[in-house]
Motif scaffolding. Structure first.
Motif, PDB file in Angstrom:
ATOM      1  N   ASN A  11       0.820  -1.225   0.000  1.00  0.00           N
ATOM      2  CA  ASN A  11       0.000   0.000   0.000  1.00  0.00           C
ATOM      3  C   ASN A  11       0.846   1.264   0.000  1.00  0.00           C
ATOM      4  OD1 ASN A  11      -2.430  -1.216  -0.183  1.00  0.00           O
ATOM      5  ND2 ASN A  11      -2.788  -1.313   2.022  1.00  0.00           N
ATOM      6  N   PHE A  12       1.998   1.188   0.648  1.00  0.00           N
ATOM      7  CA  PHE A  12       2.880   2.360   0.675  1.00  0.00           C
ATOM      8  C   PHE A  12       3.240   2.789  -0.758  1.00  0.00           C
ATOM      9  CE2 PHE A  12       7.264   3.956   0.377  1.00  0.00           C
ATOM     10  CZ  PHE A  12       7.210   5.065   1.211  1.00  0.00           C
ATOM     11  N   TYR A  13       3.421   1.784  -1.620  1.00  0.00           N
ATOM     12  CA  TYR A  13       3.859   2.085  -2.992  1.00  0.00           C
ATOM     13  C   TYR A  13       2.695   2.427  -3.937  1.00  0.00           C
ATOM     14  CZ  TYR A  13       8.510   0.695  -1.612  1.00  0.00           C
ATOM     15  OH  TYR A  13       9.733   0.653  -0.989  1.00  0.00           O
ATOM     16  N   GLN A  14       1.468   2.259  -3.446  1.00  0.00           N
ATOM     17  CA  GLN A  14       0.281   2.499  -4.267  1.00  0.00           C
ATOM     18  C   GLN A  14       0.316   3.911  -4.892  1.00  0.00           C
ATOM     19  OE1 GLN A  14      -2.199   0.122  -4.539  1.00  0.00           O
ATOM     20  NE2 GLN A  14      -3.307   1.432  -5.991  1.00  0.00           N
ATOM     21  N   GLY A  15       0.276   3.978  -6.201  1.00  0.00           N
ATOM     22  CA  GLY A  15       0.203   5.265  -6.907  1.00  0.00           C
ATOM     23  C   GLY A  15       1.506   6.059  -6.893  1.00  0.00           C
ATOM     24  N   LYS A  16       2.572   5.469  -6.344  1.00  0.00           N
ATOM     25  CA  LYS A  16       3.831   6.227  -6.252  1.00  0.00           C
ATOM     26  C   LYS A  16       4.799   5.863  -7.378  1.00  0.00           C
ATOM     27  CE  LYS A  16       3.584   7.093  -1.397  1.00  0.00           C
ATOM     28  NZ  LYS A  16       3.539   6.359  -0.163  1.00  0.00           N
ATOM     29  N   SER A  38       5.374  -7.571  -6.535  1.00  0.00           N
ATOM     30  CA  SER A  38       4.649  -7.587  -5.256  1.00  0.00           C
ATOM     31  C   SER A  38       4.038  -6.247  -4.858  1.00  0.00           C
ATOM     32  CB  SER A  38       5.584  -8.054  -4.131  1.00  0.00           C
ATOM     33  OG  SER A  38       5.911  -9.400  -4.329  1.00  0.00           O
ATOM     34  N   CYS A  39       4.325  -5.191  -5.610  1.00  0.00           N
ATOM     35  CA  CYS A  39       3.706  -3.892  -5.301  1.00  0.00           C
ATOM     36  C   CYS A  39       3.017  -3.417  -6.574  1.00  0.00           C
ATOM     37  CB  CYS A  39       4.762  -2.881  -4.858  1.00  0.00           C
ATOM     38  SG  CYS A  39       5.757  -3.438  -3.485  1.00  0.00           S
ATOM     39  N   SER A  40       1.961  -4.125  -6.953  1.00  0.00           N
ATOM     40  CA  SER A  40       1.398  -3.888  -8.289  1.00  0.00           C
ATOM     41  C   SER A  40       0.722  -2.534  -8.407  1.00  0.00           C
ATOM     42  CB  SER A  40       0.453  -5.013  -8.669  1.00  0.00           C
ATOM     43  OG  SER A  40      -0.628  -5.006  -7.770  1.00  0.00           O
ATOM     44  N   GLY A  41       0.532  -1.828  -7.277  1.00  0.00           N
ATOM     45  CA  GLY A  41      -0.077  -0.496  -7.363  1.00  0.00           C
ATOM     46  C   GLY A  41       0.927   0.584  -7.714  1.00  0.00           C
ATOM     47  N   ILE A  42       2.166   0.205  -7.835  1.00  0.00           N
ATOM     48  CA  ILE A  42       3.215   1.188  -8.118  1.00  0.00           C
ATOM     49  C   ILE A  42       2.909   1.887  -9.449  1.00  0.00           C
ATOM     50  CG2 ILE A  42       4.909  -0.133  -9.469  1.00  0.00           C
ATOM     51  CD1 ILE A  42       6.978   0.704  -7.302  1.00  0.00           C
ATOM     52  N   ASP A  43       3.213   3.179  -9.515  1.00  0.00           N
ATOM     53  CA  ASP A  43       2.866   3.904 -10.740  1.00  0.00           C
ATOM     54  C   ASP A  43       3.963   3.704 -11.792  1.00  0.00           C
ATOM     55  OD1 ASP A  43       1.584   5.520 -12.505  1.00  0.00           O
ATOM     56  OD2 ASP A  43       2.250   7.407 -11.599  1.00  0.00           O
ATOM     57  N   LYS A  44       5.129   4.303 -11.547  1.00  0.00           N
ATOM     58  CA  LYS A  44       6.208   4.161 -12.542  1.00  0.00           C
ATOM     59  C   LYS A  44       7.519   3.837 -11.839  1.00  0.00           C
ATOM     60  CE  LYS A  44       4.810   7.395 -16.173  1.00  0.00           C
ATOM     61  NZ  LYS A  44       3.978   8.453 -15.582  1.00  0.00           N
TER      62      LYS A  44
END
Ligand SMILES: NC(=O)c1ccc[n+]([C@@H]2O[C@H](COP(=O)([O-])OP(=O)(O)OC[C@H]3O[C@@H](n4cnc5c(N)ncnc54)[C@H](OP(=O)(O)O)[C@@H]3O)[C@@H](O)[C@H]2O)c1
Length: 450
Positions: A11-16, A38-44
């Protein structure tokens, strides 16, 4: 499991967006893969890559994403790779050699910086090691200061920055001289090995010397940044991810264990009863990922000694026993009498090398030449000598690295995050770790697929 929706870490990496240096290296590739997996919400993920060997940065990254480290990601969610943006630059240049528009994107978009780029060559002339490892780090810090959304800056150092001490705490130790004087000295005498060795005092090589200064610069210049330093010891193949045994670097202990398992290495300089500090690459990358989530602005910079010797020690003799068993079980040895002796005495080392390695290698090569086959053994022996030379310092000495910050960080994690982002070295089973290390080196480095 590829992603954990309830994961505090993911979640920390979400959208970041994150920025990584050293992404073409052994640890960097593994880090990129794990972030995407493992941090699939990461942006770029912006990856700084230099043009090298006549190949452009973008071309180099395409090649790297084609290597086995990305296999599981490509099999499950290959679209994640589109999140990678290559930036062509060089850490040793001012502003990393980036044009203003690219700098602006990084300043506006990036929340997390992982600085892994470094020269890891032990014997590079001091001024070159300093240019990459110190100036390079200063250039990254400078960029971090200009980033509007920065929440974490993780600097990857090495546990051996303080190899001149025996007990190493999770703190930055001051250098015994001023950086300006060291720079001047390096400029003047860089190619005079004896003078430089004297000048570095108890620091064993230009790599650890320059990395120690880099740490000091992080401490001095990042007081108002959310920063952490991660110090791995000797990084070895993956425990589990992206696959057990994955490795793509001959650095560190790999040449030694391959030489031992094949039976061509019979003696090394070192002490068998010493604890040897090896750490799997995925333990390092998981710690790096989690450490970023806990970066806070503080005058007390967080340092993590990413080492195994304190919480899960293994001696060189114990490691050799396991390697021997694995080599025999999987018939990895090309020569009979699988044994290795450690000796701290150079004379004895030279004598045993000559008797048990050089003479047989010479005779085999002679036989090959007479029978029209390629003679390879003497060449291998000369490579092995370089490996033994490179690692002898680490086999002759022993350190005690405190790992309290790591143990405390583990306490803050949910059981799921501990599983997904495992960096607890107590979970390492050395028998399976060495088995996978040997089989991995054979598969990924020697490309032997049977
Ligand atoms: N491997 C270990 O046993 C170990 C142990 C302790 C600490 N560490 C630390 O972990 C980090 C990664 O090590 P590694 O084993 O992955 O090393 P590596 O495989 O040699 O990778 C080094 C990376 O740094 C990049 N780099 C070097 N100089 C650069 C420059 N001037 N500009 C931009 N990029 C540059 C390299 O790019 P190119 O591909 O262009 O050369 C490569 O991506 C380092 O900071 C190292 O000190 C490693």
């Amino acid at each position: 499991m590829s992603d954990v929706s309830g994961s505090k870490v993911a979640n920390f990496y979400q959208g970041k967006s994150v920025f990584i240096t050293g992404g073409t290296g052994f640890v960097g590739k593994t880090l990129i893969e794990k972030l995407l997996y493992s941090c699939s919400g990461i942006d770029k993920i912006y990856v700084l890559v230099r043009d090298k060997y006549g190949k452009q940065a973008a071309e180099r990254l395409v090649r790297i994403t084609g290597t086995p480290v990305f296999d599981r990601l490509k099999e499950s969610r290959s679209e994640e790779l589109k999140k990678i943006t290559v930036i062509s630059g060089d850490i040793s240049q001012e502003c990393l050699g980036l044009p203003d528009d690219v700098l602006k994107i990084l300043e506006d978009e990036v929340s997390v910086v992982f600085h892994l780029a470094a020269t890891v060559a032990f014997k590079l002339p001091l001024k070159d090691a300093m240019r990459i490892n110190i100036n390079g780090t200063e250039n990254i810090i400078e960029l971090c200061h200009r980033m509007n959304k920065l929440e974490a800056f993780v600097h990857i150092s090495t546990a051996f920055t303080n190899a001149d001490r025996q007990e190493i705490d999770e703190v930055v130790y001051p250098m015994p001289m001023k950086l300006d004087s060291a720079r001047l000295f390096a400029e003047m005498f860089s190619h005079d090995e004896d003078i430089i060795t004297n000048f570095m005092g108890k620091k064993p090589n230009t790599y650890t010397f320059s990395k120690a200064f880099a740490e000091e610069q992080v401490m001095k210049q990042c007081e108002d940044l959310p920063v952490a330093i991660v110090r791995p010891s000797i990084v070895v193949s993956a425990l589990k991810e992206p696959s057990p045994g994955w490795i793509d670097s001959w650095n560190g202990s790999t040449g030694l264990i391959v030489g031992i398992s094949s039976g061509i290495l019979k003696v090394a300089i070192g002490r068998g009863s010493n604890v040897t500090d090896l750490v799997p690459v995925d333990i390092v990358t998981n710690l790096v990922i989690v450490a970023a989530t806990e970066c806070r602005k503080s005058k007390q910079l967080k340092v993590y000694n990413c080492c195994t010797g304190t919480s899960n020690p293994i001696t060189s003799d114990e490691a050799i026993n396991i390697i021997r068993k694995v080599a025999l079980k999987y018939s990895l040895n090309e020569f009979p009498w699988l044994f290795v002796m450690f000796t701290p005495r150079v004379f004895l080392y030279n004598l045993i090398t000559f008797t048990l390695q050089i003479i047989p290698a010479y005779l085999i090569d002679l036989w090959c030449t007479f029978t029209g086959r390629k003679a390879t053994q003497m060449k291998l022996q000369s490579k092995l000598k370089k490996v033994v030379d490179a690692v002898k310092f680490f086999l002759l000495n022993e350190w005690r690295f405190s790992d309290n910050n790591i143990r405390n960080l583990l306490q803050t994690m949910s059981p799921e995050d501990k599983e997904t982002f495992n960096f607890d070295v107590k979970t390492i089973n050395w028998e399976t770790c060495f088995r996978d290390y040997l089989l991995g080196a054979r598969k990924y480095l020697l490309k032997i697929h049977k």
